[in-house]
Design a protein around this motif. Structure first.
Motif, PDB file in Angstrom:
ATOM      1  N   SER A 114      47.626  46.589  63.457  1.00  0.00           N
ATOM      2  CA  SER A 114      46.701  45.709  64.180  1.00  0.00           C
ATOM      3  C   SER A 114      47.386  44.429  64.648  1.00  0.00           C
ATOM      4  N   ARG A 142      43.680  41.349  66.427  1.00  0.00           N
ATOM      5  CA  ARG A 142      43.944  41.871  67.774  1.00  0.00           C
ATOM      6  C   ARG A 142      43.558  40.844  68.848  1.00  0.00           C
ATOM      7  N   PHE A 197      40.850  43.074  61.245  1.00  0.00           N
ATOM      8  CA  PHE A 197      41.624  43.845  62.218  1.00  0.00           C
ATOM      9  C   PHE A 197      41.316  43.367  63.638  1.00  0.00           C
ATOM     10  N   GLU A 198      40.021  43.298  63.956  1.00  0.00           N
ATOM     11  CA  GLU A 198      39.616  42.907  65.300  1.00  0.00           C
ATOM     12  C   GLU A 198      40.005  41.463  65.582  1.00  0.00           C
ATOM     13  N   LYS A 240      47.696  50.176  58.487  1.00  0.00           N
ATOM     14  CA  LYS A 240      46.667  49.798  59.452  1.00  0.00           C
ATOM     15  C   LYS A 240      46.721  48.296  59.736  1.00  0.00           C
ATOM     16  N   CYS A 241      46.986  47.505  58.697  1.00  0.00           N
ATOM     17  CA  CYS A 241      47.118  46.053  58.883  1.00  0.00           C
ATOM     18  C   CYS A 241      48.277  45.736  59.827  1.00  0.00           C
TER      19      CYS A 241
END
Length: 643
Positions: free
Chosen positions: A620, A587, A583-584, A616-617
């Motif tokens: 992001s 981003r 995720f990070e 959630k994927c």
């Protein structure tokens, strides 16, 4: 008149003349507080009081008499004075609360001059303690008279002296029916306790509490708490016996509810413990097959032997994946995260695909498998094809499992009713298997449960299939149930109302040859921290001709993307990685400002397959999602959209 021994205070209103002492000659020795005189306007003109009186003369003389009264009694006092002034009464006695928070009883007498009201005079007595006791007694009387509890008072010989209305209401009797005889209103066991241990304890210690039963007029028996205590005089002699009885039905029901909840919780814990034990067995069994067959295949020298072992390992792997999917589905149901995905599909093709697979397993057990698909069942409907298939497959799998060799299994799909665009279908799976008792049926669709302990031992299974099926059918707005007798087979039935459609959306042909993708000249970055997963990805993508670079964590992926801007055509991003997760990393890539940072396709590659995980994927900054274990066809299809 001779003054009393107590100190006396006397005050008069200037100009009011001297106080007429003659009228009080017979009162002075007996009055408690003071004597008082008022003029025709009810102004206090004279007062003579004892020094310890609560009435302070300086606050009264020259002021209206009503100023003495507390606000709540002002109108009452004014009314009494008007009564004297009218001549309707020559004297009057009344009491009220004064501003000093004391109760006084005044006795006032009117006097007239030539028939005209000239004023009044009288005496005051402090009755505060007496009045407050009376108020308390009135409150107590009101509580006892109006309360719902049973209250009675008896003498020391047991003769009833008083019974409150609440007692008659509780027992269902009318006061005109006479006293409530203990023999009539107590159960035999409770009557024995009251007359025996209860009476003895009251005489000995002055108090007794017991639980028992009250028998009402209509025969209803209610649980009660029975309190008896002695009432004593100033010489500490027991003179009366008081009884208070409370209906404790609500407390019994509360305790019963708590007990039922405790039993249910314990049963749920037992069920979950048994479920975990079954899961251990169900997961270890295919794992044993997978590991064992792989080891045998590695040692084998003949290609046919190797292929046999790897085929068995692949079959066991799919069985293990099915168990994991059941657990995931149940987890989503427990967390209220289970969702359906509606689209138009060909119901007849779906039924045929299901029965092809089920028929193969029935054939292995030499079972007679029949499909009865009604000719009026619509071909195309709108619904969740995958979940509907899951329900029918679960029911067929159970029937095949619990039906002996040469038994019969029938899948029936019928149209019940058709209204406008809606059609209600009835799906039934019947068999000649072992059957289910009525008691077993009660927990058949419950999570973590199987019909009985022997099922898991003799037939295996997670015990989740029917619970999941029930939830799916209910989410679709339908109903599922079972009809069965032990040793006489079973019939699992569900009904659904679905929308009809003209035709199915054209998907890729089900039996079309596998598409071979050519990604030659393209370079992708795979962020994956597990060595064997990287090896699997290399093997799966080898025939596409794509060039692959690997990053062992999210931080490395961000660095590699930025080091050679524009090099990569697509990124496959694992989610759970050390140092920096997917995720990070996504981003940071999107915010990096490098060439194609906003546009490069990023596909999540993760074992987190819940809908909220996929959302959630996407949130992001990823474009798509593919699950683990990796489905090669799905992965290539997703990559093909972008490459």
């Amino acid at each position: 008149m001779e003054e009393a021994k107590e100190k006396i205070t006397e005050e008069s209103l200037p100009g009011a003349g001297s106080m007429d002492m003659s009228w009080m000659a017979s009162f002075w020795e007996v009055f408690t507080e003071c004597v008082i005189e008022l003029d025709a306007r009810h102004t206090v003109t004279h007062i003579r009081r004892k020094a310890d009186s609560g009435l302070i003369s300086a606050d009264m003389v020259g002021k209206p008499f009503t100023d003495i009264a507390a606000d709540k009694d002002l109108s009452f006092v004014a009314g009494q004075l008007d009564l004297l002034k009218s001549g309707a009464a020559r004297y009057i006695r009344f009491q009220f609360l004064t501003k000093s928070d004391r109760y006084y009883r005044f006795t006032l007498s009117a006097f007239f001059t030539d028939g005209v009201f000239s004023g009044c005079h009288g005496v005051a007595v402090d009755v505060t303690e007496q009045t407050r006791k009376e108020i308390t007694l009135n409150w107590q009387r009101a509580i006892i008279e109006g309360g719902s509890e049973f209250v009675s008072i008896a003498d020391m010989d047991g003769n009833i002296l008083y019974t409150n209305p609440g007692a008659f209401r509780m027992a269902g009797y009318d006061p005109s029916d006479g006293e409530l005889d203990p023999e009539r209103i107590y159960s035999a066991e409770h009557l024995e306790a009251v007359l025996g241990a209860g009476a003895e304890e009251v005489r000995r210690a002055g108090y007794w509490v017991g639980l028992g039963e009250l028998v009402c007029l209509d025969g209803t028996v209610i649980p009660i708490e029975h309190i008896m205590f002695s009432v004593r005089n100033d010489q500490d002699e027991a003179i009366l016996i008081a009884t208070i009885i409370r209906d404790i039905t609500v407390f019994f029901e509360h305790e019963r509810t708590l007990e039922e909840a405790r039993i249910a919780a314990e049963a749920a814990n037992v069920a979950k413990s048994e479920f975990l034990s079954r899961m251990s067995h169900e997961i270890r069994t295919p794992m044993n097959a997978i590991i064992g067959m792989i080891n045998i295949g590695l040692d084998a020298t003949e290609i046919e032997r190797k292929n046999y072992c790897f085929t068995k390992a692949e079959s066991a792997s799919r069985h293990l994946l099915g168990i994991i999917n059941d657990i995931l589905d149940m987890s989503k149901i427990e967390a209220d995260k289970f969702e359906l995905s509606y689209k138009t599909f060909d119901l007849r093709n779906t039924i045929n695909s299901i029965t092809d697979m089920a028929g193969f397993h029935a054939e292995e057990k030499q079972q007679n498998f029949t499909i009865d698909l009604g000719g009026d069942v619509p071909a195309f409907i709108v619904g969740d094809e995958l979940r509907l298939s899951q329900v029918i497959t679960n029911l067929l799998t159970n029937s095949i499992k619990f039906t002996p060799e040469k038994g019969t299994i029938i899948l029936s799909v019928k149209k019940l009713v058709e209204t406008g665009d809606d059609v209600t279908i009835r799906v039934e799976v019947s068999d000649t298997g072992i059957g289910i008792t009525k008691e077993q049926q009660k927990k058949l669709f419950t999570s973590f449960n199987q019909a009985n302990a022997g099922i898991a031992q003799n037939f295996g299974g997670t015990g989740l299939g029917l619970a999941i099926s029930k939830r799916i059918v209910e989410l679709m707005g339908g109903r599922i149930w079972v009809e069965s007798e032990l040793d006489e087979g079973s019939r699992f039935i569900f009904t659904l109302t679905l929308k009809k459609a003209e035709k199915a959306v054209e998907d890729a042909p089900r039996d079309a040859p596998r598409h071979v993708y050519d990604f030659s000249g393209r370079t992708i970055l795979i962020a994956e921290d597990v060595d064997i997963n990287r090896e699997i990805m290399s093997a799966l993508l080898e025939e596409t001709g794509v060039s692959i670079d690997y990053a062992e964590n999210g931080e490395a992926a961000v660095s590699m993307f930025g080091s050679v801007p524009g090099k990569y055509d697509l990124i496959l991003m694992d989610i759970n990685m050390p140092v920096m997760d997917g995720f990070e990393a996504t981003r940071r890539i999107r915010a990096s400002g490098f060439a194609r940072a906003k546009a490069i396709p990023i596909i999540a590659m993760t074992a987190n397959v819940f809908s909220e995980d996929i959302e959630k994927c996407l949130a992001s900054g990823m474009n798509s999602h593919t699950g683990k274990p990796v489905d090669a066809a799905h992965l290539l299809t997703e990559m093909g959209k972008y490459l």
